[in-house]
Design an enzyme around this catalytic site. Structure first.
Site, PDB file in Angstrom:
ATOM      1  N   CYS A 353      -1.401   1.600 -10.068  1.00  0.00           N
ATOM      2  CA  CYS A 353      -1.384   0.152 -10.509  1.00  0.00           C
ATOM      3  C   CYS A 353      -2.723  -0.484 -11.407  1.00  0.00           C
ATOM      4  O   CYS A 353      -2.469  -1.109 -11.969  1.00  0.00           O
ATOM      5  CB  CYS A 353      -1.218  -0.671  -9.034  1.00  0.00           C
ATOM      6  SG  CYS A 353      -2.226  -0.103  -8.006  1.00  0.00           S
ATOM      7  N   ASP A 402       6.452   5.360 -10.462  1.00  0.00           N
ATOM      8  CA  ASP A 402       5.787   4.052 -10.250  1.00  0.00           C
ATOM      9  C   ASP A 402       6.203   2.831 -11.181  1.00  0.00           C
ATOM     10  O   ASP A 402       5.997   2.988 -12.422  1.00  0.00           O
ATOM     11  CB  ASP A 402       4.112   4.352 -10.058  1.00  0.00           C
ATOM     12  CG  ASP A 402       3.630   3.490  -9.161  1.00  0.00           C
ATOM     13  OD1 ASP A 402       4.175   2.723  -8.311  1.00  0.00           O
ATOM     14  OD2 ASP A 402       2.443   3.763  -8.982  1.00  0.00           O
ATOM     15  N   HIS A 404       5.405  -1.398 -11.831  1.00  0.00           N
ATOM     16  CA  HIS A 404       4.713  -2.711 -11.493  1.00  0.00           C
ATOM     17  C   HIS A 404       5.321  -3.831 -12.134  1.00  0.00           C
ATOM     18  O   HIS A 404       5.422  -3.883 -13.390  1.00  0.00           O
ATOM     19  CB  HIS A 404       3.213  -2.703 -11.649  1.00  0.00           C
ATOM     20  CG  HIS A 404       2.623  -1.687 -10.752  1.00  0.00           C
ATOM     21  ND1 HIS A 404       2.395  -0.450 -11.149  1.00  0.00           N
ATOM     22  CD2 HIS A 404       2.234  -1.801  -9.570  1.00  0.00           C
ATOM     23  CE1 HIS A 404       1.930   0.493 -10.198  1.00  0.00           C
ATOM     24  NE2 HIS A 404       1.720  -0.238  -9.209  1.00  0.00           N
ATOM     25  N   LYS A 487       5.002  -5.698   2.412  1.00  0.00           N
ATOM     26  CA  LYS A 487       5.936  -4.656   1.813  1.00  0.00           C
ATOM     27  C   LYS A 487       7.222  -4.257   2.766  1.00  0.00           C
ATOM     28  O   LYS A 487       7.326  -4.588   3.902  1.00  0.00           O
ATOM     29  CB  LYS A 487       5.439  -3.184   1.599  1.00  0.00           C
ATOM     30  CG  LYS A 487       5.164  -2.394   2.886  1.00  0.00           C
ATOM     31  CD  LYS A 487       4.319  -0.970   2.559  1.00  0.00           C
ATOM     32  CE  LYS A 487       3.979  -0.314   3.780  1.00  0.00           C
ATOM     33  NZ  LYS A 487       3.362   0.958   3.589  1.00  0.00           N
TER      34      LYS A 487
END
Length: 660
Positions: A353, A402, A404, A487
């Site tokens: 991230c 991943d 974002h 989350k």
């Protein structure tokens, strides 16, 4: 004798009862053998606990979670007694209940052998049949030290009494902030002391109340979980309310062992973890590489269809990046130590991230670009202690799928809704269908979490509303959020009912602020985006392991490294099957031919062991008719299938992602 008024609480039912002074919880529930303890005034107590006027009493049945914990903790005490009877020099560590069982740690001269465990289990059975009483006794620190002078680990625990956070996991079963207690195991007939242990309790009334148990294995374990401390021997066991439940659990474990991805990975030649690389660092072999590529390719295609932009980031960065993100102060223990290059500190990448934030920040952004969805198969490295590394499911180097997402606050609810739907649909495509959701929130008493209460509540509520639309169970996880935001975790059950944490979706107001991320709004003002973290598989390696165990190695044809294997009845039929395989490969299918000198039956056995979906067999009649015969994984067979029809069947099964 005076009257004592108590209230019995069973689920939603309340019953007022008048008893006499000295009545115990055992007397209150006399004749109900399912009740093994009581919750009195909100506290778990032994059945021998006397009742006071005004007490609210809730029975604890052995089948409840509290009852199972008490059963297993009591069985751990019986184990410890057996150890000290057979190994008098053994020193006691701790013995808490754990999921599906218990353990107890011992300081002994030599590790326990399988033969030792058999002897211990036999002695435990004898203690169980004796019906020894578990008797609670309040003591002082001074008296406990004198009584346990030969038990150095117990003395250390006494010193930790009331020191919150200092005791190891499981040590809370021994001491707490309240009064110090010892449990004596007493002979049921004579009342003589058989054994004793420092313990908070509660326990079963007698050892006869232990219905069924089994010792499982022994292993090394550091005292209080620290590698700086001495290594002890830990004995694991399991205990259940009935012999039938014990058998069912042992059968489940046997099935789980057959499905162990480490075992299947070796048997099917998929991956290995070479000593030369180090613990937690796996290499994928050609067949495993095929499965991994198919997994990644399908995921990539679905992400492309859903408007994600693919990025790549390096494996190493200056240390300052993780200081800016806040990871270094919060996760330093899980990161590999820095290295010095050209007078500056660098670290292996532990999270993707921060680097994605740099991509967002690389130029000015407009509201018209949002939501911006960045996606990467990014390899990260985390320092996991050697005791927790476990094949591909807990590794030190792994690749996250991943993404974002950067969006406006107004876009956040819809984005979370579509994102959670996307995640669940994609997991279903891989064959997982039984889900529940877990919502991890902030602990208001902890200083670990960054940001204000209002923004946390806004983020949490957005996640809660997105979860509600999925019509799935939502399980609370108080205090389980990341330091930067709440989350949702998707928990998926596999073919034998085990629950695995899969995808996570996190809302983050903190990193955009720490990195100074901005976009130009429609009114020309500069605004901070919301950042949503999402790992769909969690990691490619872990998801690979979960699917491998879910399918017990028998991947559906679309994921199988070899989708079909040609098996000639004789050498003369090899060229014919080679032509069939070439046609199949031209259609994108993974088909090979076994042209070895082995006999046909051995080739079939080898294909079955390799869990290949289709065995394509050809003999004289098949060649003459331009056909093949199919043998499936379940042993069934279909003969005389025209070549074109056979190719279409394989292609159709692959395309529909179904199991054969």
């Amino acid at each position: 004798m005076a009257d004592v008024r108590v209230t019995i609480q069973r689920d939603s039912e309340r019953e007022e009862r008048v008893v006499t002074t000295g009545t115990t919880a055992a007397g209150l529930f006399e004749g109900d053998r399912a009740v093994v303890a009581a919750r009195i005034g909100g506290q778990l107590r032994d059945l021998a606990c006397p009742l006071a006027d005004g007490d609210e009493v809730e029975p604890v049945e052995i089948t409840s979670q509290d009852g199972l914990d008490i059963l297993r903790h009591s069985t751990a005490h019986v184990l410890a007694q057996a150890v000290q009877e057979l190994f008098p020099e053994a020193k006691l560590g701790i013995g808490p209940p754990i999921r599906d069982g218990f353990y107890y740690d011992f300081d002994v001269a030599e590790p326990f052998t399988p033969e030792d465990l058999k002897r211990l289990e036999k002695r435990m059975q004898q203690i169980q049949k004796q019906g020894q009483l578990f008797s609670r006794r309040v003591t002082t620190d001074e008296d406990a030290r004198a009584e346990l002078a030969d038990e150095p680990y117990k003395l250390e625990l006494i010193g930790l009494k009331g020191a919150a956070g200092d005791a190891a996991e499981g040590a809370e079963a021994e001491v707490g902030a309240g009064e110090l207690t010892i449990y004596d195991n007493l002979d049921a007939k004579s009342g003589d002391l058989c054994w004793r242990d420092l313990c908070r309790g509660p326990h079963l009334p007698t050892t006869r109340h232990i219905p069924a148990f089994r010792l499982m294995r022994s292993a090394a374990a550091y005292w209080r979980g620290s590698e700086k401390n001495k290594q002890l021997q830990r004995v694991y066991g399991t205990a259940w309310p009935t012999k039938e439940e014990l058998k069912a659990h042992l059968d489940f474990l046997a099935e789980a062992e057959k499905r162990d991805h480490r075992r299947l990975g070796q048997e099917l030649d998929l991956f290995s973890v070479p000593d030369e690389l180090g613990s937690g660092l796996a290499v994928f072999h050609p067949k495993g590489g095929v499965v991994r590529k198919v997994m990644e390719d399908y995921s990539r295609r679905r992400h492309e269809e859903s408007g994600y932009d693919f990025v790549n980031t390096p494996h190493i960065t200056k240390t300052k990046l993780f200081e800016t993100s806040g990871h270094l102060p919060n996760y330093a223990e899980s990161m590999f130590p820095p290295m010095e290059l050209d007078g500056q500190e660098y670290m292996l990448k532990a999270m993707n991230c921060p680097m994605h934030n740099l991509i967002f920040r690389s130029r000015g952004r407009s509201y018209r670009e949002l939501p911006l969805r960045l996606f990467e198969f990014g390899t990260v490295y985390r320092y996991e202690k050697s005791g927790v590394v476990h094949g591909l499911t807990r590794a030190r180097g792994f690749t996250q799928d991943d993404s974002h997402i950067y969006c406006t606050k107004e876009q956040m609810p819809e984005e979370l809704d579509s994102l959670l739907t996307f995640v669940l649909d994609l997991l279903r495509d891989y064959g997982l269908t039984d889900f529940e959701l877990e919502l991890s929130t902030r602990d208001p008493e902890s200083d670990k979490f960054l940001g204000g209460e209002a923004e946390w509540e806004e983020a949490t509520e957005a996640l809660r509303q997105a979860a509600a639309k999925q019509d799935l169970p939502l399980v609370p996880d108080p205090g389980g959020a990341a330091f930067y935001g709440p989350k949702i975790s998707v928990q998926a059950k596999d073919a034998i009912g085990r629950s695995w944490q899969m995808s996570t979706i996190q809302v983050d107001f903190q990193q955009p602020a720490r990195f100074g991320l901005e976009y130009t709004a429609a009114d020309g003002s500069r605004q901070q985006p919301v950042m949503i973290h999402r790992a769909l598989f969690g990691s490619i390696e872990r998801f690979f392991a979960v699917l491998l165990e879910h399918y017990a190695g028998a991947f559906p044809a679309w994921l199988a490294p070899v989708q079909a294997l040609g098996i000639p009845i004789g050498d003369d039929h090899v060229p014919y099957l080679a032509e069939f395989a070439a046609e199949a490969r031209a259609r994108g299918l993974r088909v090979e031919v076994d042209s070895s000198s082995d006999r046909m039956q051995k080739k079939i056995r080898n294909a079955q062991k390799a869990k290949i979906p289709f065995m394509v067999i050809a003999g004289d009649e098949d060649v003459a008719n331009g056909a093949v015969s199919f043998r499936y994984r379940d042993g069934s067979q279909k003969n005389g299938i025209p070549r074109e029809e056979a190719l279409r069947e394989i292609a159709d099964v692959v395309e529909r992602r179904v199991q054969v």
